[in-house]
Design a protein around this motif. Sequence first.
Motif, mmCIF file in Angstrom:
data_model
loop_
_atom_site.group_PDB
_atom_site.id
_atom_site.type_symbol
_atom_site.label_atom_id
_atom_site.label_comp_id
_atom_site.label_asym_id
_atom_site.label_seq_id
_atom_site.Cartn_x
_atom_site.Cartn_y
_atom_site.Cartn_z
ATOM 1 N N VAL A 81 -62.397 3.704 65.613
ATOM 2 C CA VAL A 81 -62.324 2.252 65.767
ATOM 3 C C VAL A 81 -63.512 1.833 66.611
ATOM 4 O O VAL A 81 -63.727 2.367 67.701
ATOM 5 N N LEU A 82 -64.292 0.870 66.137
ATOM 6 C CA LEU A 82 -65.565 0.530 66.764
ATOM 7 C C LEU A 82 -65.474 -0.588 67.796
ATOM 8 O O LEU A 82 -66.437 -0.814 68.522
ATOM 9 N N ASN A 83 -64.367 -1.298 67.853
ATOM 10 C CA ASN A 83 -64.333 -2.505 68.697
ATOM 11 C C ASN A 83 -63.156 -2.504 69.669
ATOM 12 O O ASN A 83 -62.287 -3.377 69.609
ATOM 13 N N ALA A 84 -63.142 -1.547 70.564
ATOM 14 C CA ALA A 84 -62.076 -1.528 71.568
ATOM 15 C C ALA A 84 -62.111 -2.820 72.386
ATOM 16 O O ALA A 84 -63.150 -3.199 72.916
ATOM 17 N N SER A 85 -60.968 -3.507 72.488
ATOM 18 C CA SER A 85 -60.916 -4.767 73.227
ATOM 19 C C SER A 85 -60.780 -4.496 74.721
ATOM 20 O O SER A 85 -60.411 -3.388 75.151
ATOM 21 N N ALA A 86 -61.069 -5.524 75.518
ATOM 22 C CA ALA A 86 -60.925 -5.395 76.970
ATOM 23 C C ALA A 86 -59.473 -5.106 77.338
ATOM 24 O O ALA A 86 -59.199 -4.322 78.257
ATOM 25 N N ASN A 87 -58.526 -5.711 76.625
ATOM 26 C CA ASN A 87 -57.109 -5.464 76.905
ATOM 27 C C ASN A 87 -56.742 -4.008 76.651
ATOM 28 O O ASN A 87 -55.978 -3.402 77.415
ATOM 29 N N GLU A 88 -57.302 -3.442 75.580
ATOM 30 C CA GLU A 88 -57.031 -2.037 75.283
ATOM 31 C C GLU A 88 -57.584 -1.144 76.386
ATOM 32 O O GLU A 88 -56.903 -0.205 76.839
ATOM 33 N N VAL A 89 -58.810 -1.426 76.823
ATOM 34 C CA VAL A 89 -59.428 -0.608 77.869
ATOM 35 C C VAL A 89 -58.615 -0.669 79.159
ATOM 36 O O VAL A 89 -58.361 0.357 79.809
ATOM 37 N N MET A 90 -58.181 -1.877 79.541
ATOM 38 C CA MET A 90 -57.395 -2.017 80.773
ATOM 39 C C MET A 90 -56.059 -1.289 80.674
ATOM 40 O O MET A 90 -55.597 -0.661 81.640
ATOM 41 N N LEU A 91 -55.415 -1.367 79.494
ATOM 42 C CA LEU A 91 -54.142 -0.678 79.321
ATOM 43 C C LEU A 91 -54.341 0.835 79.402
ATOM 44 O O LEU A 91 -53.554 1.542 80.055
ATOM 45 N N ARG A 92 -55.375 1.343 78.765
ATOM 46 C CA ARG A 92 -55.644 2.783 78.821
ATOM 47 C C ARG A 92 -55.931 3.237 80.251
ATOM 48 O O ARG A 92 -55.462 4.300 80.686
ATOM 49 N N LEU A 93 -56.699 2.445 81.002
ATOM 50 C CA LEU A 93 -56.995 2.793 82.388
ATOM 51 C C LEU A 93 -55.738 2.810 83.238
ATOM 52 O O LEU A 93 -55.522 3.706 84.060
ATOM 53 N N GLY A 94 -54.890 1.788 83.042
ATOM 54 C CA GLY A 94 -53.666 1.716 83.825
ATOM 55 C C GLY A 94 -52.768 2.912 83.597
ATOM 56 O O GLY A 94 -52.228 3.504 84.546
ATOM 57 N N VAL A 95 -52.602 3.312 82.329
ATOM 58 C CA VAL A 95 -51.762 4.472 82.020
ATOM 59 C C VAL A 95 -52.404 5.745 82.551
ATOM 60 O O VAL A 95 -51.732 6.611 83.123
ATOM 61 N N ALA A 96 -53.739 5.879 82.398
ATOM 62 C CA ALA A 96 -54.428 7.076 82.873
ATOM 63 C C ALA A 96 -54.334 7.234 84.384
ATOM 64 O O ALA A 96 -54.299 8.362 84.905
ATOM 65 N N LEU A 97 -54.262 6.090 85.106
ATOM 66 C CA LEU A 97 -54.158 6.141 86.561
ATOM 67 C C LEU A 97 -52.726 6.372 87.035
ATOM 68 O O LEU A 97 -52.472 6.418 88.236
ATOM 69 N N GLY A 98 -51.818 6.519 86.094
ATOM 70 C CA GLY A 98 -50.437 6.840 86.445
ATOM 71 C C GLY A 98 -49.598 5.655 86.873
ATOM 72 O O GLY A 98 -48.550 5.842 87.513
ATOM 73 N N GLN A 99 -49.997 4.461 86.537
ATOM 74 C CA GLN A 99 -49.238 3.272 86.899
ATOM 75 C C GLN A 99 -47.976 3.158 86.038
ATOM 76 O O GLN A 99 -48.046 3.076 84.818
ATOM 77 N N GLU A 100 -46.815 3.167 86.683
ATOM 78 C CA GLU A 100 -45.553 3.081 85.937
ATOM 79 C C GLU A 100 -45.445 1.744 85.199
ATOM 80 O O GLU A 100 -44.918 1.683 84.079
ATOM 81 N N ASP A 101 -45.917 0.678 85.845
ATOM 82 C CA ASP A 101 -45.868 -0.623 85.188
ATOM 83 C C ASP A 101 -46.716 -0.625 83.921
ATOM 84 O O ASP A 101 -46.344 -1.251 82.922
#
Length: 264
Positions: A215-235
């Motif tokens: 997928v060539l067009n990762a959105s900002a929302n997708e990036v933020m969600l991936r970062l949040g999960v990767a950082l271990g945020q339960e929310d």
Amino acid sequence: MPRELKVVDPVPLSLEEYVARLDEAGFDPSDERSLINAAELLAGLAANRTFLGDILIEELGCDRSAPEATAYGPQAIMLRPPANGYFLRANIWPARGDPAFQSSGAGSFVYGLPHDHNFDFLTVGYFGPGYVSDYYEYDYESVAGEVGEQVDLRFVERSALSEGRVLHYRAHRDVHCQHPPESLSVSLNICAASPAQGWFDQYQFDLDRGAIAGVLNASANEVMLRLGVALGQEDALALAAEYADHHPSAAMRRVAGELIPPHS
């Protein structure tokens, strides 16, 4: 493949005339009359053989430290920033023997990268023989967007974007793999611009396997969600679970589903 729109004996237009007329009429690629009008205007701009060179010379003499001088890149030149549902750009396509190609490589100019688009646009060959494309079509609604997913890519033809040729690239339908032109070339594009575009995927394809390669067009929302999960945020994990079931964007539902651990 992209639909070719024939324009006979276009009247040359200045960039200012082009913008004024398109702003007055609007650009809606889903409306046939709007599409034909935009194609005629784009052909008129392409018939003006000096406007782009004049702009480049003027830009070279500008103060490059000025904040407003930021819309110009090594390949794409923004001629009209997004407004009224569209933007206009010029794209420069180097040949294999050109220094830019030899120093930067094919990938820097999207050569050899089969892809679709998540927006409609019109393009016209402005200068040179034009890049060559292998054209395919596929049914966007039939795919889920998973990397590795098989896609029914139907080959149509190989052709070049020659001077004066106007093509309508249809969002989520036309796929092309571009190759360098025989000599340096330039194209002009009218691109539809909508806030909703970011919620729809643009795919890279593997032609040998007939599959989605990425997928060539990762959105900002997708990036933020991936970062949040990767950082271990339960929310963030809870939000991913909610998005996977209920988000209105199919692309975001797929991404969120990828982030949920198997045991969740």
